[in-house]
Design a protein around this motif. Sequence first.
Motif, PDB file in Angstrom:
ATOM      1  N   GLY A 204       0.276  -5.368   5.542  1.00  0.00           N
ATOM      2  CA  GLY A 204       0.759  -4.011   5.295  1.00  0.00           C
ATOM      3  C   GLY A 204       0.283  -3.000   6.312  1.00  0.00           C
ATOM      4  O   GLY A 204       0.383  -1.800   6.072  1.00  0.00           O
ATOM      5  N   LYS A 205      -0.198  -3.475   7.458  1.00  0.00           N
ATOM      6  CA  LYS A 205      -0.623  -2.563   8.531  1.00  0.00           C
ATOM      7  C   LYS A 205       0.531  -2.364   9.498  1.00  0.00           C
ATOM      8  O   LYS A 205       1.229  -3.300   9.866  1.00  0.00           O
ATOM      9  CB  LYS A 205      -1.841  -3.139   9.264  1.00  0.00           C
ATOM     10  CG  LYS A 205      -3.053  -3.256   8.388  1.00  0.00           C
ATOM     11  CD  LYS A 205      -4.224  -3.856   9.131  1.00  0.00           C
ATOM     12  CE  LYS A 205      -5.386  -4.024   8.170  1.00  0.00           C
ATOM     13  NZ  LYS A 205      -6.482  -4.782   8.804  1.00  0.00           N
ATOM     14  N   ARG A 206       0.712  -1.098   9.884  1.00  0.00           N
ATOM     15  CA  ARG A 206       1.806  -0.767  10.796  1.00  0.00           C
ATOM     16  C   ARG A 206       1.621  -1.451  12.133  1.00  0.00           C
ATOM     17  O   ARG A 206       0.545  -1.442  12.716  1.00  0.00           O
ATOM     18  CB  ARG A 206       1.891   0.749  10.992  1.00  0.00           C
ATOM     19  CG  ARG A 206       3.144   1.220  11.695  1.00  0.00           C
ATOM     20  CD  ARG A 206       3.237   2.720  11.704  1.00  0.00           C
ATOM     21  NE  ARG A 206       3.583   3.269  10.410  1.00  0.00           N
ATOM     22  CZ  ARG A 206       4.833   3.451   9.985  1.00  0.00           C
ATOM     23  NH1 ARG A 206       5.838   3.099  10.739  1.00  0.00           N
ATOM     24  NH2 ARG A 206       5.053   3.988   8.801  1.00  0.00           N
ATOM     25  N   ARG A 207       2.709  -2.068  12.607  1.00  0.00           N
ATOM     26  CA  ARG A 207       2.662  -2.730  13.922  1.00  0.00           C
ATOM     27  C   ARG A 207       2.662  -1.660  15.019  1.00  0.00           C
ATOM     28  O   ARG A 207       3.222  -0.612  14.867  1.00  0.00           O
ATOM     29  CB  ARG A 207       3.877  -3.633  14.105  1.00  0.00           C
ATOM     30  CG  ARG A 207       3.926  -4.777  13.127  1.00  0.00           C
ATOM     31  CD  ARG A 207       5.159  -5.633  13.379  1.00  0.00           C
ATOM     32  NE  ARG A 207       5.421  -6.542  12.290  1.00  0.00           N
ATOM     33  CZ  ARG A 207       4.916  -7.773  12.198  1.00  0.00           C
ATOM     34  NH1 ARG A 207       4.129  -8.221  13.130  1.00  0.00           N
ATOM     35  NH2 ARG A 207       5.220  -8.534  11.170  1.00  0.00           N
ATOM     36  N   SER A 208       2.038  -1.958  16.147  1.00  0.00           N
ATOM     37  CA  SER A 208       1.993  -0.980  17.240  1.00  0.00           C
ATOM     38  C   SER A 208       3.231  -1.030  18.083  1.00  0.00           C
ATOM     39  O   SER A 208       3.935  -1.922  18.201  1.00  0.00           O
ATOM     40  CB  SER A 208       0.826  -1.214  18.164  1.00  0.00           C
ATOM     41  OG  SER A 208      -0.166  -2.005  17.679  1.00  0.00           O
TER      42      SER A 208
ATOM     43  N   ASN B  45       0.849  -1.191   0.000  1.00  0.00           N
ATOM     44  CA  ASN B  45       0.000   0.000   0.000  1.00  0.00           C
ATOM     45  C   ASN B  45       0.887   1.245   0.000  1.00  0.00           C
ATOM     46  O   ASN B  45       2.112   1.149   0.005  1.00  0.00           O
ATOM     47  CB  ASN B  45      -0.968  -0.005   1.200  1.00  0.00           C
ATOM     48  CG  ASN B  45      -0.254  -0.084   2.541  1.00  0.00           C
ATOM     49  OD1 ASN B  45       0.734   0.623   2.770  1.00  0.00           O
ATOM     50  ND2 ASN B  45      -0.746  -0.937   3.434  1.00  0.00           N
ATOM     51  N   GLN B  46       0.269   2.400   0.010  1.00  0.00           N
ATOM     52  CA  GLN B  46       1.023   3.649  -0.069  1.00  0.00           C
ATOM     53  C   GLN B  46       1.920   3.857   1.147  1.00  0.00           C
ATOM     54  O   GLN B  46       3.042   4.349   1.038  1.00  0.00           O
ATOM     55  CB  GLN B  46       0.075   4.845  -0.222  1.00  0.00           C
ATOM     56  CG  GLN B  46       0.781   6.155  -0.504  1.00  0.00           C
ATOM     57  CD  GLN B  46       1.507   6.166  -1.829  1.00  0.00           C
ATOM     58  OE1 GLN B  46       0.966   5.758  -2.838  1.00  0.00           O
ATOM     59  NE2 GLN B  46       2.750   6.626  -1.831  1.00  0.00           N
TER      60      GLN B  46
ATOM     61  N   TRP C 248       4.972   1.702   0.855  1.00  0.00           N
ATOM     62  CA  TRP C 248       5.794   2.259  -0.228  1.00  0.00           C
ATOM     63  C   TRP C 248       6.587   3.468   0.271  1.00  0.00           C
ATOM     64  O   TRP C 248       7.794   3.562   0.035  1.00  0.00           O
ATOM     65  CB  TRP C 248       4.889   2.657  -1.398  1.00  0.00           C
ATOM     66  CG  TRP C 248       5.615   3.290  -2.533  1.00  0.00           C
ATOM     67  CD1 TRP C 248       5.709   4.627  -2.801  1.00  0.00           C
ATOM     68  CD2 TRP C 248       6.370   2.622  -3.550  1.00  0.00           C
ATOM     69  NE1 TRP C 248       6.470   4.833  -3.919  1.00  0.00           N
ATOM     70  CE2 TRP C 248       6.887   3.618  -4.402  1.00  0.00           C
ATOM     71  CE3 TRP C 248       6.651   1.299  -3.805  1.00  0.00           C
ATOM     72  CZ2 TRP C 248       7.673   3.307  -5.504  1.00  0.00           C
ATOM     73  CZ3 TRP C 248       7.441   0.987  -4.911  1.00  0.00           C
ATOM     74  CH2 TRP C 248       7.941   1.984  -5.740  1.00  0.00           C
ATOM     75  N   ASP C 249       5.906   4.374   0.959  1.00  0.00           N
ATOM     76  CA  ASP C 249       6.572   5.573   1.480  1.00  0.00           C
ATOM     77  C   ASP C 249       7.657   5.208   2.492  1.00  0.00           C
ATOM     78  O   ASP C 249       8.763   5.758   2.447  1.00  0.00           O
ATOM     79  CB  ASP C 249       5.553   6.518   2.116  1.00  0.00           C
ATOM     80  CG  ASP C 249       4.609   7.135   1.091  1.00  0.00           C
ATOM     81  OD1 ASP C 249       4.914   7.107  -0.116  1.00  0.00           O
ATOM     82  OD2 ASP C 249       3.544   7.634   1.509  1.00  0.00           O
ATOM     83  N   GLU C 250       7.354   4.292   3.406  1.00  0.00           N
ATOM     84  CA  GLU C 250       8.333   3.884   4.414  1.00  0.00           C
ATOM     85  C   GLU C 250       9.526   3.189   3.764  1.00  0.00           C
ATOM     86  O   GLU C 250      10.676   3.440   4.129  1.00  0.00           O
ATOM     87  CB  GLU C 250       7.687   2.960   5.449  1.00  0.00           C
ATOM     88  CG  GLU C 250       8.633   2.432   6.505  1.00  0.00           C
ATOM     89  CD  GLU C 250       9.215   3.500   7.402  1.00  0.00           C
ATOM     90  OE1 GLU C 250      10.281   3.251   8.008  1.00  0.00           O
ATOM     91  OE2 GLU C 250       8.623   4.594   7.524  1.00  0.00           O
ATOM     92  N   GLY C 251       9.264   2.318   2.794  1.00  0.00           N
ATOM     93  CA  GLY C 251      10.356   1.633   2.102  1.00  0.00           C
ATOM     94  C   GLY C 251      11.278   2.607   1.384  1.00  0.00           C
ATOM     95  O   GLY C 251      12.501   2.487   1.433  1.00  0.00           O
TER      96      GLY C 251
END
Length: 79
Positions: free
Chosen positions: A75-79, A5-6, A9-12
């Motif tokens: 693709g969900k950010r881990r907490s 997801n976006q 992509w941005d983090e990578g």
Amino acid sequence: MSMKNQETWDEGNRFSSRLMTGIGLGNLFIGIILNFIDTQARVGMISGILVIVVSAFLLIIVTEQHLKKVFDKEGKRRS
């Protein structure tokens, strides 16, 4: 992983751009050393190409590892 997801992509791209800067500076340093060691530029050129190829693979592997730590499989950010 970066194409999930976006956000991934941005983090990578953010992570890999910083890593690429460090690798580039390291390659520059290695290139300067190889230039002084091999004045005929035979070993230096072959070694330089090898360093660049290895660097590219490392960039991909380390970025993917980073993304797997930051995001879950969906693709969900881990907490």
